[in-house]
Design a protein around this motif. Structure first.
Motif, mmCIF file in Angstrom:
data_model
loop_
_atom_site.group_PDB
_atom_site.id
_atom_site.type_symbol
_atom_site.label_atom_id
_atom_site.label_comp_id
_atom_site.label_asym_id
_atom_site.label_seq_id
_atom_site.Cartn_x
_atom_site.Cartn_y
_atom_site.Cartn_z
ATOM 1 N N UNK A 28 0.822 -1.216 0.000
ATOM 2 C CA UNK A 28 0.000 0.000 0.000
ATOM 3 C C UNK A 28 0.854 1.263 0.000
ATOM 4 N N UNK A 29 2.101 1.159 0.398
ATOM 5 C CA UNK A 29 3.027 2.289 0.367
ATOM 6 C C UNK A 29 3.886 2.240 -0.897
ATOM 7 N N UNK A 30 4.369 1.059 -1.239
ATOM 8 C CA UNK A 30 5.360 0.910 -2.306
ATOM 9 C C UNK A 30 4.764 1.085 -3.702
ATOM 10 N N UNK A 31 3.660 0.443 -3.993
ATOM 11 C CA UNK A 31 3.112 0.527 -5.345
ATOM 12 C C UNK A 31 2.735 1.965 -5.731
ATOM 13 N N UNK A 32 2.086 2.733 -4.836
ATOM 14 C CA UNK A 32 1.840 4.135 -5.183
ATOM 15 C C UNK A 32 3.140 4.942 -5.347
ATOM 16 N N UNK A 33 4.164 4.627 -4.551
ATOM 17 C CA UNK A 33 5.446 5.330 -4.679
ATOM 18 C C UNK A 33 6.098 5.022 -6.028
ATOM 19 N N UNK A 34 6.018 3.776 -6.471
ATOM 20 C CA UNK A 34 6.544 3.425 -7.797
ATOM 21 C C UNK A 34 5.809 4.198 -8.892
ATOM 22 N N UNK A 35 4.497 4.207 -8.803
ATOM 23 C CA UNK A 35 3.673 4.909 -9.799
ATOM 24 C C UNK A 35 4.019 6.398 -9.808
ATOM 25 N N UNK A 36 4.103 6.983 -8.618
ATOM 26 C CA UNK A 36 4.417 8.413 -8.505
ATOM 27 C C UNK A 36 5.851 8.687 -8.965
ATOM 28 N N UNK A 37 6.768 7.783 -8.687
ATOM 29 C CA UNK A 37 8.146 7.957 -9.138
ATOM 30 C C UNK A 37 8.236 8.069 -10.648
ATOM 31 N N UNK A 38 7.508 7.219 -11.345
ATOM 32 C CA UNK A 38 7.479 7.273 -12.812
ATOM 33 C C UNK A 38 6.868 8.608 -13.260
ATOM 34 N N UNK A 39 5.808 9.049 -12.588
ATOM 35 C CA UNK A 39 5.173 10.325 -12.948
ATOM 36 C C UNK A 39 6.132 11.497 -12.741
ATOM 37 N N UNK A 40 6.835 11.496 -11.623
ATOM 38 C CA UNK A 40 7.800 12.568 -11.321
ATOM 39 C C UNK A 40 8.868 12.629 -12.409
ATOM 40 N N UNK A 41 9.419 11.479 -12.734
ATOM 41 C CA UNK A 41 10.459 11.454 -13.763
ATOM 42 C C UNK A 41 9.898 11.856 -15.124
ATOM 43 N N UNK A 42 8.698 11.415 -15.451
ATOM 44 C CA UNK A 42 8.090 11.772 -16.737
ATOM 45 C C UNK A 42 7.893 13.285 -16.846
ATOM 46 N N UNK A 43 7.594 13.929 -15.723
ATOM 47 C CA UNK A 43 7.390 15.378 -15.706
ATOM 48 C C UNK A 43 8.705 16.148 -15.764
ATOM 49 N N UNK A 44 9.714 15.674 -15.020
ATOM 50 C CA UNK A 44 10.924 16.459 -14.827
ATOM 51 C C UNK A 44 12.140 15.984 -15.626
ATOM 52 N N UNK A 45 12.276 14.677 -15.783
ATOM 53 C CA UNK A 45 13.456 14.110 -16.447
ATOM 54 C C UNK A 45 13.004 12.898 -17.265
ATOM 55 N N UNK A 46 12.227 13.137 -18.311
ATOM 56 C CA UNK A 46 11.614 12.021 -19.042
ATOM 57 C C UNK A 46 12.618 10.992 -19.575
ATOM 58 N N UNK A 47 13.814 11.411 -19.889
ATOM 59 C CA UNK A 47 14.806 10.467 -20.406
ATOM 60 C C UNK A 47 15.243 9.452 -19.346
ATOM 61 N N UNK A 48 14.962 9.721 -18.075
ATOM 62 C CA UNK A 48 15.355 8.801 -17.004
ATOM 63 C C UNK A 48 14.249 7.841 -16.577
ATOM 64 N N UNK A 49 13.061 7.951 -17.171
ATOM 65 C CA UNK A 49 11.985 7.005 -16.843
ATOM 66 C C UNK A 49 12.414 5.562 -17.138
ATOM 67 N N UNK A 50 12.978 5.267 -18.322
ATOM 68 C CA UNK A 50 13.407 3.887 -18.580
ATOM 69 C C UNK A 50 14.520 3.422 -17.630
ATOM 70 N N UNK A 51 15.352 4.348 -17.202
ATOM 71 C CA UNK A 51 16.425 4.007 -16.254
ATOM 72 C C UNK A 51 15.804 3.546 -14.942
ATOM 73 N N UNK A 52 14.838 4.294 -14.434
ATOM 74 C CA UNK A 52 14.186 3.940 -13.170
ATOM 75 C C UNK A 52 13.485 2.589 -13.289
ATOM 76 N N UNK A 53 12.727 2.415 -14.348
ATOM 77 C CA UNK A 53 12.035 1.137 -14.544
ATOM 78 C C UNK A 53 13.031 -0.018 -14.576
ATOM 79 N N UNK A 54 14.093 0.144 -15.339
ATOM 80 C CA UNK A 54 15.081 -0.930 -15.477
ATOM 81 C C UNK A 54 15.781 -1.231 -14.162
#
Length: 138
Positions: A74-100
């Motif tokens: 309940x804490x981790x899955x929303x944080x993962x989702x939000x992490x991708x959103x943050x990166x997509x907004x601010x540093x889109x080129x790093x979204x694949x890095x975070x996922x990987x």
């Protein structure tokens, strides 16, 4: 255009990444496995680059719940989702890095002790689903 992440945003990324490792570790718990799993996951996080590496390797560790697998999720899955959103907004080129990095850490955690159990594989698929359809790109 890349933007710097705030400390709160970095903690969100870190909560998602470290929490994903905890979810996999909790899926097939064992005292001996814990050390191997932690070491394996840290190697994957050290392989990160750019903003993701900065977020995952600096500052304090996240405070993750330890009471139940559902509470952790309940804490981790929303944080993962939000992490991708943050990166997509601010540093889109790093979204694949975070996922990987998150998926590599989860996978290395699962493989660190006696291979990937069905319970660990199920958790990794939930993590992959939250990270998004491109999560298989590495």
């Amino acid at each position: 255009m890349s933007q710097r992440l705030t400390d709160d945003e970095k903690m969100t990324l870190k909560t998602g990444a470290f929490g994903a490792v905890l979810m996999v570790s909790n899926a097939d718990p064992g005292v001996i496995a814990l050390f191997r799993e932690s070491f394996a996951a840290s190697g994957a996080m050290a392989d990160a680059s750019g903003v993701v590496k900065e977020a995952l390797t600096s500052g304090p560790l996240p405070k993750l719940p330890r009471d139940s697998a559902l509470e952790v999720e309940s804490v981790v899955l929303p944080a993962l989702r939000r992490g991708v959103e943050i990166l997509a907004e601010k540093v889109p080129q790093d979204v694949p890095v975070y996922r990987a990095v998150v998926l590599a850490a989860a996978d290395r955690t699962a493989r660190a002790h006696d291979g990937v159990s069905p319970a660990e594989a199920e958790v990794i698929e939930r993590i992959r689903g939250v990270l998004g359809a491109d999560a298989t790109d590495r």
